[in-house]
Design a protein around this motif. Structure first.
Motif, PDB file in Angstrom:
ATOM      1  N   PHE B 452       0.828  -1.212   0.000  1.00 29.59           N
ATOM      2  CA  PHE B 452       0.000   0.000   0.000  1.00 29.59           C
ATOM      3  C   PHE B 452       0.858   1.256   0.000  1.00 29.59           C
ATOM      4  CE2 PHE B 452      -2.074  -3.469   2.158  1.00 29.59           C
ATOM      5  CZ  PHE B 452      -3.324  -3.509   1.573  1.00 29.59           C
ATOM      6  N   GLY B 453       2.135   1.078   0.306  1.00 33.65           N
ATOM      7  CA  GLY B 453       3.042   2.215   0.461  1.00 33.65           C
ATOM      8  C   GLY B 453       3.096   2.640   1.917  1.00 33.65           C
ATOM      9  N   GLN B 454       4.279   3.049   2.371  1.00 27.86           N
ATOM     10  CA  GLN B 454       4.465   3.502   3.762  1.00 27.86           C
ATOM     11  C   GLN B 454       5.771   4.296   3.807  1.00 27.86           C
ATOM     12  OE1 GLN B 454       4.473  -0.302   5.776  1.00 27.86           O
ATOM     13  NE2 GLN B 454       6.136  -1.085   4.499  1.00 27.86           N
ATOM     14  N   LYS B 455       5.930   5.078   4.863  1.00 28.21           N
ATOM     15  CA  LYS B 455       7.165   5.853   4.997  1.00 28.21           C
ATOM     16  C   LYS B 455       8.355   4.906   5.075  1.00 28.21           C
ATOM     17  CE  LYS B 455       6.198  10.408   6.667  1.00 28.21           C
ATOM     18  NZ  LYS B 455       5.932  11.280   7.816  1.00 28.21           N
ATOM     19  N   ASP B 456       9.450   5.275   4.456  1.00 25.08           N
ATOM     20  CA  ASP B 456      10.649   4.433   4.469  1.00 25.08           C
ATOM     21  C   ASP B 456      11.037   4.075   5.902  1.00 25.08           C
ATOM     22  OD1 ASP B 456      10.955   4.244   1.797  1.00 25.08           O
ATOM     23  OD2 ASP B 456      12.523   5.775   1.622  1.00 25.08           O
TER      24      ASP B 456
END
Lengths: 491, 491
Positions: B452-456
Motif C-alpha cells: 500500500f506504500g508507507q514511509k521508508d
C-alpha cells in the motif's frame, strides 16, 4: 470567433477539457451505440411525450440485444439464478431438483456460500472446470485445461485484456493487429484507445464474406512497412457479416498465422448461431489440434465466448470466458496479475456461464423443457435469418448475402450520386445519411456500414434479425418502402 | 547461462513473451491479491489434500470480502434479485409486497422486462434517478442531476475510467495524479498501466492518518518539476488506514484543489462504515456546496460508491456508481462514448445499487427486518473495529491507530534489524517476509504494508476486521503470539 474565445475561456477555467483530455480516448468510435442510437433514444422520449412522428414506435435493430426484442430467457437458467440469489428458495418445492442441485454446486464454490463474495480473479474454480469439459465435448475430445480458462465480464472484457497484453513498441515497431473489414467496432475502439495500429483485411463480399489468404497476405505485407503486426483477429460466425467459415478456411488461416508468426484471436461468441444448410461451426481450437503437433504445440490462440448471444441472449449479466492456448507461462502470470486488479468478473454472470456450458442433461427433470425452449429460439432465428435475406433481396438496390449465422444481416445498398453529394455536403457518411433519414421517417434504427468499415465506394447497414417474426416482416417492408422512396427522391 | 539461452530460444518461438508484451502491464502491482494470497490458496489446497500444517485452516484477512467471512446478505435485497431473475416468483405469495414492487419497477426499466437486456451504457434511467435522490437526502438537499450519475462495474471500473480520461502529455508534461500513501493499490496499478505519474502524499500516522495540507503542498511542488499534476485522489473513510476525515480537513482539501487547479477524485465507498464516537461521514460534494458558488460552480469532482462495502458487502455483483460534478460538457460526451464501448455495467449489480440507494421505507413490510439486519451488521463491525485496535495495542512492537471507519486496521509493526537483514538477503520486503512467515506458521493471510506504500523504514500490515467476532478474537491472539515469537527469534 466569440464562441472560440468562449471555449478558450472555459478551457482555462476547467482542469479537464476536450483539449487536455486523453487524446487516444477521443479517437475511440463505437457506432453500435453512436449518434444514430442517441437520436433513436431522443425520438422515443419525444414519442412518449406525445410529440407526433410518422411512426408509432422506434424499433431498435441496431444491437444484438435479444431479450429487449422479446426473446424469452431460458427458464432453467433463471430458476438457478433465483436460487443462487436467495437460497431460502432451496426449500421451495416448486423448483425442480436439477435446478436446486446446480444452485447448490455454484453456491458451494462461492466464499461463504454467497454470490456476494468475490471469486478468484480468474473465475470460480468449478465454473472453469465445467467450461473445460464443455470445450472438450464441443471439440470431440481435444483436451482442455481449466487453468487455461479465464472468466470475463462479457467477451468484450477478454478481448480488450488480450489486446492490452499484446501492445508494445513505438513508431515502426508499434504493435499492429489485423482485423476484418467489416469488423465489430469493439476492436477498432480498443486498438484506438491502446494506440495500436489497426491493420485492415477485407472480407470477400462477392464470396459470401469469406476470408481470402491472399488478402491477408496483402494487408500484412503492406503493414510490415510501418508497424509490427503481431495478432490476427477473426470473428466466426461473423459480426456484422453473418458468414460461417469453412473448416478449410480456418485451416488456411491457422497455417498463415503460423507462417507469419501471428497471435490468433478467435471471437467465437456466435458458436451456437448457425442456421444455413451445409454450414457448421468449427472452433479454431479443434482445427488447430487436428492439424497435428507442429501447429497445436506452437500456434498461440485465444478463443472468446459469452452468455450474451446464441439461444441465451443474456447480455445484461455480462458473462463470458476466454481460453488461452500455447501462451507463454510468464505472460500468463502477468495476465493473471492484470485481471486481479479488477478483482473478479460479476459472479451472477459466472453462474450463468456455468449453466450455459452445463445445461440440463437427458433424464434430468428440466431437460425436456430446456431443449424445447432452446430449439424454439434457434428455429425462430433460423427462420428470421432466411426471411431477412429473402425480403431484402427483393428490393432493387439492396443485395444481401445469406445470413449463415450470428444475428445480423449486412446488406449492400446502392446510394445514388445525388444522395452521396447531399450527405457529403452535410459532412455525413452517405450510409449515415441514409440510416438517419430512415430513422426519422420510419422509426427503424439500423447502424450504417461505415461504423464497421467497408470497401471505399460501397455502402451497407447492419440490421439484427432479432425482432419477433411478425414485427420483422413489418420492419423489412418498411425498409423496402423507405429504400424505394429514397432512391426515387435522389435520382 | 543455459537458462538464459533457453529463454531466448523460447522467446523466439512465441509471439507473445515477457520481453515482447506490454511493458506498462508488467509494472502493474496489486498486493491485495499478490504472492501472499497465491500462497494462501496453495496452503488451502494442501490442507484439503490432507497435508499437515501447523494450523487447521487458512483465515483470509487480506481482502474486504464480507460474505466470504460469513456476513449475511440483506434479505430484502436478495428477495428482489430473485424476483428480478425469475419473474414467475412475482406470483409467489411468500414474497413481501415491497420486494415485489421494487422488482416490478426494476424490470419495467429493463428492455423486454428482462435483466438479460443491455441497459443504457450510463446505467438504467430509473436507477440513476434513485441514486440522485439518495445523494440529495444524504447531502441535506444539495441537488443532484441523474444525468451526472454513471453506473459502474464496482467502484474500480469508475476510478480507472476517470483516470483514463485525465491522462495526457509526455515527459515533463505527462499527467501526474496525487494519491495518499498508504493507498489502495488499484490506484497505483491503474496509474502504472496508463503510464501516468504517481505523486505520493503521506498521511500523518501520528495524527490518526489525517491529511496535512502542507504535505499535499510539498508533494505537489516537487512533482511540478517533472510532470503535470492534474488530479488529487482521496479515500474517505480510509483504505487501508481506517481514518474518517473531519469536515474541516475536507474543506481545506477542496480549497487546495481549487487553488492548485486539481481535479478531485473522492473514493467514498465506505461512506456507511463509520464507527468511532465523534466521527461522521461528510461527502466531498456536500462540503463543496456548503463552501458557496465560488467553489461549487468551479471545482471538478467525481465521487465513487459501490455495493461491495458498508452493510451490504455484495462484492460479487460488481455494482457501483460515480457522480461527476462540474465536468466539461464535451468531456462528458467523451466519457459517455467511452463507456458505451463496453456496452453496460452488469444489470444485477445495477439492480442491487438501486436497492442500496432506495431501501425499504418506514411503513413498508420489509422495513423492520431491513433495519434489524443492517444495524446488526454495522454494530458488529463497530465492535470488531474496537476489539482489533484494543488487542493489537496490547502487543509490544505493534501500534494501531483507532479504526474509525472502513473495514481495516493498518497497524505499525516493529521489525528488528536482524529480521530486516534476513528479508533483504532473501530479496523480500521486510513486511512481506513477516507476513509470509505468519501465513506459514498460523494460516493467517494479511497484506504487507509495502503493498500500500508507507514511509521508508516503517512497516505495517493491513488486516480486515471482517471475521466473525469469535474468530477475530482467535485471529488477534494468534497475531499477538506470532509477533512475540518473531520478535524473540530475530533479536
Amino acid at each position: 470567433e466569440a464562441t472560440q474565445r468562449g471555449r478558450v475561456m472555459s478551457s482555462r477555467a476547467k482542469v479537464l477539457t476536450i483539449d487536455t483530455m486523453n487524446p487516444t480516448v477521443k479517437k475511440v468510435e463505437y457506432a453500435v451505440r453512436g449518434p444514430i442510437v442517441q437520436r433513436a433514444v431522443e425520438l422515443e422520449r419525444e414519442l412518449s411525450e406525445g410529440i407526433k412522428k410518422p411512426f408509432a414506435e422506434v424499433i431498435k435493430a441496431n444491437i444484438g440485444d435479444a431479450h429487449a426484442m422479446g426473446q424469452q430467457p431460458i427458464t432453467f437458467f433463471r430458476q438457478v439464478l433465483a436460487l443462487c440469489s436467495y437460497p431460502e428458495l432451496l426449500n421451495d418445492s416448486t423448483f425442480p431438483e436439477d435446478a436446486k442441485s446446480r444452485a447448490r454446486r455454484i453456491l458451494q464454490s462461492c466464499g461463504g456460500n454467497s454470490m456476494g463474495s468475490y471469486s478468484a480473479s480468474q473465475g470460480i474454480d468449478s465454473v472453469r472446470q465445467d467450461v473445460a469439459r464443455y470445450i472438450e465435448r464441443r471439440d470431440g475430445g481435444v483436451p482442455c485445461d481449466p487453468d487455461n480458462i479465464y472468466l470475463t465480464t462479457g467477451a468484450s472484457d477478454g478481448i480488450v485484456t488480450m489486446l492490452k497484453l499484446l501492445v508494445c513498441g513505438e513508431g515502426a515497431t508499434r504493435t499492429g493487429v489485423m482485423i476484418s473489414i467489416p469488423q465489430y467496432p469493439l476492436y477498432s475502439a480498443a486498438l484506438a484507445e491502446l494506440g495500436a495500429v489497426q491493420i485492415n483485411y477485407y472480407l470477400n463480399e462477392e464470396k459470401c464474406w469469406s476470408m481470402d489468404i491472399s488478402e491477408l497476405q496483402r494487408a500484412l505485407d503492406e503493414a510490415r512497412r510501418h508497424c509490427n503486426p503481431r495478432a490476427l483477429c477473426i470473428i466466426n460466425p461473423g459480426n456484422p457479416t453473418g458468414q460461417v467459415q469453412s473448416r478449410q478456411c480456418i485451416e488456411d488461416v491457422i497455417r498463415f498465422a503460423a507462417k507469419e508468426r501471428l497471435f490468433l484471436m478467435a471471437d467465437e461468441v456466435y458458436q451456437d448461431n448457425v442456421y444455413a444448410d451445409g454450414c457448421q461451426f468449427h472452433s479454431f481450437k479443434k482445427v488447430l489440434f487436428e492439424m497435428g503437433p507442429e501447429y497445436s504445440n506452437t500456434v498461440e490462440l485465444v478463443s472468446f465466448h459469452s452468455t450474451s448471444k446464441c439461444y441465451m441472449g443474456e447480455c445484461g449479466f455480462r458473462g463470458g470466458y476466454m481460453e488461452i492456448i500455447n501462451m507463454d507461462n510468464e505472460v500468463k502470470a502477468q495476465l493473471t496479475k492484470l485481471v486481479s486488479v479488477r478483482l473478479c468478473p460479476p459472479v451472477p454472470g459466472q453462474a450463468l456461464m456455468d449453466l450455459v456450458v452445463n445445461p440440463p442433461q437427458p433424464g434430468e427433470p428440466s431437460y425436456e423443457n430446456f431443449i424445447k425452449e432452446r430449439t424454439a429460439t434457434l428455429s425462430a432465428l433460423a427462420e428470421k435469418a432466411k426471411l431477412t435475406e429473402q425480403v431484402l433481396n427483393t428490393v432493387q438496390g439492396i443485395s444481401c448475402n445469406p445470413v449463415q449465422g450470428a444475428m445480423y444481416s449486412f446488406p449492400r445498398i446502392t446510394i445514388s450520386a445525388k444522395a452521396v453529394k447531399e450527405a457529403t455536403d452535410k459532412g455525413q457518411q452517405p450510409d449515415m445519411f441514409y440510416c438517419m433519414k430512415m430513422l426519422e421517417e420510419t422509426g427503424i434504427c439500423l447502424v450504417p456500414g461505415s461504423g464497421f468499415g467497408q470497401k471505399d465506394g460501397t455502402y451497407h447497414f447492419r440490421m439484427t434479425i432479432l425482432p419477433p417474426t411478425d414485427k420483422l416482416k413489418i420492419l423489412l417492408n418498411k425498409v423496402k418502402e423507405f429504400h424505394q422512396k429514397f432512391t426515387q427522391q435522389y435520382t
